[in-house]
Each structure stands twice: as C-alpha cells, then as structure tokens.
Design a protein around this motif. Structure first.
Motif, mmCIF file in Angstrom:
data_model
loop_
_atom_site.group_PDB
_atom_site.id
_atom_site.type_symbol
_atom_site.label_atom_id
_atom_site.label_comp_id
_atom_site.label_asym_id
_atom_site.label_seq_id
_atom_site.Cartn_x
_atom_site.Cartn_y
_atom_site.Cartn_z
ATOM 1 N N GLU A 67 0.838 -1.201 0.000
ATOM 2 C CA GLU A 67 0.000 0.000 0.000
ATOM 3 C C GLU A 67 0.872 1.249 0.000
ATOM 4 O OE1 GLU A 67 -3.978 -1.740 2.160
ATOM 5 O OE2 GLU A 67 -2.500 -0.737 3.422
ATOM 6 N N ALA A 68 0.258 2.387 -0.186
ATOM 7 C CA ALA A 68 0.996 3.647 -0.359
ATOM 8 C C ALA A 68 1.885 3.982 0.837
ATOM 9 C CB ALA A 68 0.015 4.786 -0.618
ATOM 10 N N ASP A 69 1.432 3.610 2.055
ATOM 11 C CA ASP A 69 2.220 3.950 3.244
ATOM 12 C C ASP A 69 3.257 2.885 3.591
ATOM 13 O OD1 ASP A 69 0.771 1.874 4.309
ATOM 14 O OD2 ASP A 69 -0.469 3.110 5.617
ATOM 15 N N GLY A 70 3.423 1.886 2.732
ATOM 16 C CA GLY A 70 4.415 0.848 2.960
ATOM 17 C C GLY A 70 3.892 -0.416 3.608
ATOM 18 N N THR A 71 2.630 -0.420 3.994
ATOM 19 C CA THR A 71 2.035 -1.638 4.556
ATOM 20 C C THR A 71 1.956 -2.716 3.476
ATOM 21 O OG1 THR A 71 0.751 -0.406 6.189
ATOM 22 C CG2 THR A 71 -0.068 -2.602 5.592
ATOM 23 N N VAL A 72 2.332 -3.927 3.848
ATOM 24 C CA VAL A 72 2.324 -5.046 2.908
ATOM 25 C C VAL A 72 1.298 -6.085 3.358
ATOM 26 C CG1 VAL A 72 3.666 -6.924 1.881
ATOM 27 C CG2 VAL A 72 4.757 -4.708 2.345
ATOM 28 N N LEU A 73 0.426 -6.469 2.451
ATOM 29 C CA LEU A 73 -0.566 -7.509 2.714
ATOM 30 C C LEU A 73 -0.444 -8.591 1.656
ATOM 31 C CD1 LEU A 73 -3.689 -5.256 3.454
ATOM 32 C CD2 LEU A 73 -2.110 -6.271 5.119
ATOM 33 N N GLY A 74 -0.720 -9.805 2.042
ATOM 34 C CA GLY A 74 -0.617 -10.873 1.055
ATOM 35 C C GLY A 74 -1.040 -12.210 1.604
ATOM 36 N N GLN A 75 -0.677 -13.250 0.864
ATOM 37 C CA GLN A 75 -1.045 -14.605 1.230
ATOM 38 C C GLN A 75 0.094 -15.545 0.852
ATOM 39 O OE1 GLN A 75 -5.267 -16.373 0.928
ATOM 40 N NE2 GLN A 75 -4.291 -17.040 -0.953
ATOM 41 N N GLN A 76 0.516 -16.354 1.808
ATOM 42 C CA GLN A 76 1.553 -17.349 1.538
ATOM 43 C C GLN A 76 0.892 -18.709 1.377
ATOM 44 O OE1 GLN A 76 5.675 -17.487 3.365
ATOM 45 N NE2 GLN A 76 4.662 -19.034 4.624
ATOM 46 N N VAL A 77 1.160 -19.366 0.268
ATOM 47 C CA VAL A 77 0.568 -20.672 -0.016
ATOM 48 C C VAL A 77 1.634 -21.744 0.172
ATOM 49 C CG1 VAL A 77 -0.596 -22.086 -1.750
ATOM 50 C CG2 VAL A 77 -1.004 -19.608 -1.676
ATOM 51 N N ARG A 78 1.321 -22.721 1.008
ATOM 52 C CA ARG A 78 2.248 -23.814 1.280
ATOM 53 C C ARG A 78 1.505 -25.147 1.235
ATOM 54 N NH1 ARG A 78 5.488 -20.658 0.219
ATOM 55 N NH2 ARG A 78 7.243 -19.854 1.439
ATOM 56 N N ALA A 79 2.183 -26.187 0.806
ATOM 57 C CA ALA A 79 1.592 -27.516 0.788
ATOM 58 C C ALA A 79 1.598 -28.127 2.184
ATOM 59 C CB ALA A 79 2.368 -28.417 -0.168
ATOM 60 N N MET A 80 0.696 -29.072 2.402
ATOM 61 C CA MET A 80 0.703 -29.841 3.641
ATOM 62 C C MET A 80 1.970 -30.686 3.696
ATOM 63 S SD MET A 80 -3.266 -31.060 3.812
ATOM 64 C CE MET A 80 -4.596 -29.826 3.888
ATOM 65 N N ASP A 81 2.375 -31.063 4.905
ATOM 66 C CA ASP A 81 3.593 -31.849 5.065
ATOM 67 C C ASP A 81 3.392 -33.312 4.671
ATOM 68 O OD1 ASP A 81 4.964 -29.648 6.008
ATOM 69 O OD2 ASP A 81 4.552 -30.094 8.108
ATOM 70 N N ARG A 82 2.278 -33.902 5.161
ATOM 71 C CA ARG A 82 2.087 -35.337 4.950
ATOM 72 C C ARG A 82 0.604 -35.634 4.781
ATOM 73 N NH1 ARG A 82 4.238 -37.383 9.590
ATOM 74 N NH2 ARG A 82 6.334 -37.560 8.706
ATOM 75 N N VAL A 83 0.273 -36.458 3.800
ATOM 76 C CA VAL A 83 -1.109 -36.794 3.490
ATOM 77 C C VAL A 83 -1.278 -38.307 3.451
ATOM 78 C CG1 VAL A 83 -2.873 -36.748 1.668
ATOM 79 C CG2 VAL A 83 -1.630 -34.659 2.256
ATOM 80 N N GLY A 84 -2.420 -38.786 3.954
ATOM 81 C CA GLY A 84 -2.736 -40.206 3.904
ATOM 82 C C GLY A 84 -3.745 -40.494 2.813
ATOM 83 N N LEU A 85 -3.491 -41.534 2.051
ATOM 84 C CA LEU A 85 -4.368 -41.930 0.955
ATOM 85 C C LEU A 85 -4.934 -43.310 1.239
ATOM 86 C CD1 LEU A 85 -5.580 -42.132 -1.888
ATOM 87 C CD2 LEU A 85 -3.270 -42.526 -2.764
ATOM 88 N N TYR A 86 -6.266 -43.397 1.378
ATOM 89 C CA TYR A 86 -6.912 -44.690 1.572
ATOM 90 C C TYR A 86 -7.340 -45.232 0.215
ATOM 91 C CZ TYR A 86 -9.544 -48.493 3.593
ATOM 92 O OH TYR A 86 -9.976 -49.753 3.935
ATOM 93 N N VAL A 87 -6.947 -46.478 -0.067
ATOM 94 C CA VAL A 87 -7.311 -47.137 -1.317
ATOM 95 C C VAL A 87 -7.993 -48.463 -0.982
ATOM 96 C CG1 VAL A 87 -6.457 -48.139 -3.471
ATOM 97 C CG2 VAL A 87 -5.374 -46.094 -2.533
ATOM 98 N N PRO A 88 -9.206 -48.708 -1.461
ATOM 99 C CA PRO A 88 -9.847 -50.006 -1.222
ATOM 100 C C PRO A 88 -8.992 -51.130 -1.788
ATOM 101 C CG PRO A 88 -11.430 -48.414 -2.081
ATOM 102 C CD PRO A 88 -10.069 -47.788 -2.216
#
Length: 436
Positions: free
Chosen positions: A116-137
């Motif tokens: 922004e004009a006064d130097g304020t910074v806004l945003g969003q950091q996107v990160r993946a999950m560390d570990r995921v479990g997959l169930y397969v029949p």
C-alpha cells in the motif's frame, strides 16, 4: 422380455418436488453398531498403536503378519508391479497419470502480496501440507485410478510425503494398484485397511506416520472412521453413492445413453442414474435400449437393482427446465448430451463434473480425461468442489505494517477493540500510534 421398471417423473407435475425428494433420499449415517465398532477400533489404535493395528488387520483381513513393519511394501516391490501388469495396462496407467498430472498443474496457486501507499504489505503465503494419507480399497474392489486421482494432486501441490494404506484381504494383492502407486511416486505403502488404517493415519503409530489429511474412498466403516477423526486431521469428504444425471435432447444414440446410465449403476445397488429429456419418445427408446442391453452386462443384478430402486427418467418441457432440474439435484456427474452444450453451460450452477456433448462419456472422466474423479455426491455439489491441488495447500495471511501504516490502522483498531470491551487489544494497537 420383461421391461425394467424405472421411475417416470414429469418436472411440470404438481407433485414433482415431493417425488424428487423421495427419489434423491439417501441415508448416509452409519447405524449404531457400526459407529460403536469404529469408536472401539479408533480408541484401541490411538492407545495401543501398532499392537492394535496389527491385531485388527490380522483379524479382519485374515492375515498372519508378525508386525506392522512386515506390511510396509518396499519401493522395489512397487516397481516390480510395473513389470507384472501387462504392457497395455502399464501404458494406460502412464497415459492417465500424465493427463491427470498435467491438468492439476493448472490448479497450482502461488503466494501473492501487494504494498500500500504507506508501505504496509498484505498478502497470502501458499504452502503444501507436510504429509497426506491416501486410503485405497483393496481386494477385489480395487481401483488403481483412485491412486492416481488422489496421489497426483498431492504431489503437484508439493506435499512432502504421501502415505498410502490399502488392505489385502486373504493376502490378495492388486498389481495395478501397486503399479499406480509406483507411477504416482507414493512415498510409503502399507497393506492395512478399514477403520484401523484410518486411525493409524490420524493418530500415528510406531510404524505409520501421523498425517495432516486423509483422502480416498472406502466402505461404511472407513467413512464412519473418517467422519470421527475429522478435526484431528482434515478429510476430503464423506462420499455417498455414485451418481449420474444425463440431459439429452433426444438426438443421441439411445444405446449410448443407456450404457452411460449403466456405467454408474454398476458401482453398487445404491448408485443413482437419472435421465432428463424434453422428448418423451426418446425416453421410450432409451427404455428399450436398457431392456435389451441390461442382460449383456456382467453386473446385471447390481445394475438392475440400482436402476429399479434409484433410477429415473424425467420428462421436462425444454432444456431450460432441464437446467432447473440439474441445479435442484446438484449431481456428481452431469452429461450434457445435447447439440449445443456450451449454450447450456451458463445455466448450470451445481454439478461436480460436467461432460460436454454427445461423445464425452462420463467413463472417460473416471480414468483419463485429466480432471479429478473424486467429486461431491448427494447434492453437496451445491457447496463442494472436485478434489484438487487446492485441497493439499494451506494459506497463511501476510501482514506487515510500516510505522505510518501501524499508526493509521491502530486508530481504527483502537476504536473497534474498545467497542468490544477488549482493553488490551486497544492499548496494544495504541502503542503504535504516532504523535502528529
């Protein structure tokens, strides 16, 4: 030849809404005995770890394993499966995997920010999950396509570790499932299943790492377990029976439409196949195709019960009314088998996946089109989306205040905080206010 009794509805009938409600009704909640069994299994695995996981696995899958580590499949064994499947099967798996991976690459979200004009910074950091479990029949009801559809979006998202659990009842292994795991570069495969596998993924054991999210289909015990551990971990969804809604203007080969309806009905007796058309004569032609083709199916009995109990043909006045029916049902799979599907598309607000045109069979989407086949069911397409890369990513807000920005925002925060009688909030913001 006896005609299969399929429910006939008219969207213009006075009692259509009540008839549709009755048709769509499906009870997804497991009974008390299932819930009790699952609760006991979850508690035992949580407290006993590998000991309970091994006990239940040997009991339910009729195995004689000595330890859970014996059930961890070496990477070399997964690679070996690639040589055990036929060359045609391997080629098909690799082709499907490439298309699924390519499609999901387009879903990746990047971090962003602005100043922004006064130097304020806004945003969003996107990160993946560390570990995921997959169930397969596992066993006879094995779906290598589910491995690709669940593991590849996680890999594209950047998940560090994908842990796959798959039961092998009576030691029965599906080589295509193992081959799919190798192609999708699954990090760890353990041959456990049921509620005990869900518990192991949710709570962690000596051998099974605790995950951040559990995805993948399963039976009522698996679904009940996933519902129970939600909050400890994330889950993808509680899936109901498979569904297809076909809208046809009467110009598609009725045999094609009949087989498209069968393609979902053959999943199980609770699956739902619905045809919507403004052409009454065409509905009769599809009925004739259904009656003629049904006896040629290997799963005739399952399809027959599914179509008789939960199938329907719905007569509409026109395609505009057909769109109203679509949005009322919010189907998992929607086929627009019409001359101009693009014209109908803006009218569709609720659907898991939309198959456009006469030549686009839903079955293509199940395996190799590219988009995910894990879709919202039971009307949840009103508020849910297909599984995707975004399901394996987390978003963190970024807020950086410059001295001037902190001063100006502090004045606003002070008023609001004190209006809520939260003095410390207000004073914390006020400390940063600059003197004019």
């Amino acid at each position: 030849m006896t005609s299969l009794p399929i429910k006939q509805l008219n969207a213009s009938a006075a009692d259509f809404e009540s008839q549709l409600d009755a048709l769509l009704a499906w009870e997804s909640v497991s009974d008390h005995s299932v819930a009790e069994t699952v609760a006991r299994i979850l508690a035992d695995v949580k407290s006993e770890g590998d000991t309970a996981l091994l006990r239940y696995t040997n009991q339910f899958d009729r195995l004689g394993a000595n330890s859970v580590t014996d059930l961890v499949i070496p990477k070399a064994r997964l690679e070996e499966a690639l040589t055990k499947v036929s060359p045609e099967q391997r080629k098909a798996l690799e082709a499907a995997a490439e298309r699924v991976r390519s499609y999901h690459e387009h879903q990746k979200q990047d971090s962003w920010k602005y100043t922004e004009a006064d130097g304020t910074v806004l945003g969003q950091q996107v990160r993946a999950m560390d570990r995921v479990g997959l169930y397969v029949p596992g066993g006879k009801a094995s779906y290598p396509s589910s491995v690709l559809m669940n593991a590849l979006p996680a890999k594209v998202a950047g998940v560090d570790e994908v842990i796959m659990v798959v039961p092998t009842p009576d030691g029965e292994v599906n080589e295509m499932v193992f081959a799919a795991a190798a192609i999708a570069e699954v990090d760890m495969v353990i041959t456990v299943g049921g509620a005990q596998a869900v518990a192991a993924l949710a709570y962690g054991t000596e051998t099974v790492p605790k995950v951040d999210k559990i995805v993948g289909p399963g039976n009522i015990f698996v679904a009940t377990a996933k519902r129970s551990v939600f909050g400890t971990v994330a889950i993808d969804m509680i899936a109901g029976p498979s569904e297809i809604l076909v809208v046809c203007d009467g110009k598609t080969d009725p045999d094609w439409i009949a087989m498209d309806l069968f393609s979902q009905a053959e999943h199980d007796e609770q699956a739902q196949s619905i045809l919507v058309s403004p052409d009454a004569d065409f509905l009769e032609k599809v009925q004739e195709s259904v009656d003629r083709l049904l006896p040629t199916l290997d799963r005739e009995d399952i399809v027959r019960q599914s179509m008789a109990d939960r199938g329907a043909f719905i007569k509409v006045d026109d395609l505009t009314q057909a769109a109203e029916v679509i949005n009322r049902i919010a189907p998992e799979h929607l086929e627009l088998s019409v001359a101009d599907p693009e014209a109908m598309l803006p009218l569709v607000r609720h659907a898991g996946a939309i198959f456009m045109g006469r030549h686009t069979a839903e079955a293509i989407g199940d395996y190799c089109a590219g988009p995910n086949h894990v879709l919202p069911t039971s009307g949840t397409a009103r508020f849910s989306s297909p599984l995707g890369v975004y399901d394996f990513q987390k978003r963190s807000s970024i807020i950086y205040c410059s001295p001037r920005g902190a001063s100006e925002l502090g004045k606003v925060a002070s008023v609001l905080a004190r209006g809520e009688s939260l003095e410390a909030h207000g004073r914390s913001a006020e400390y940063r206010i600059l003197e004019d």
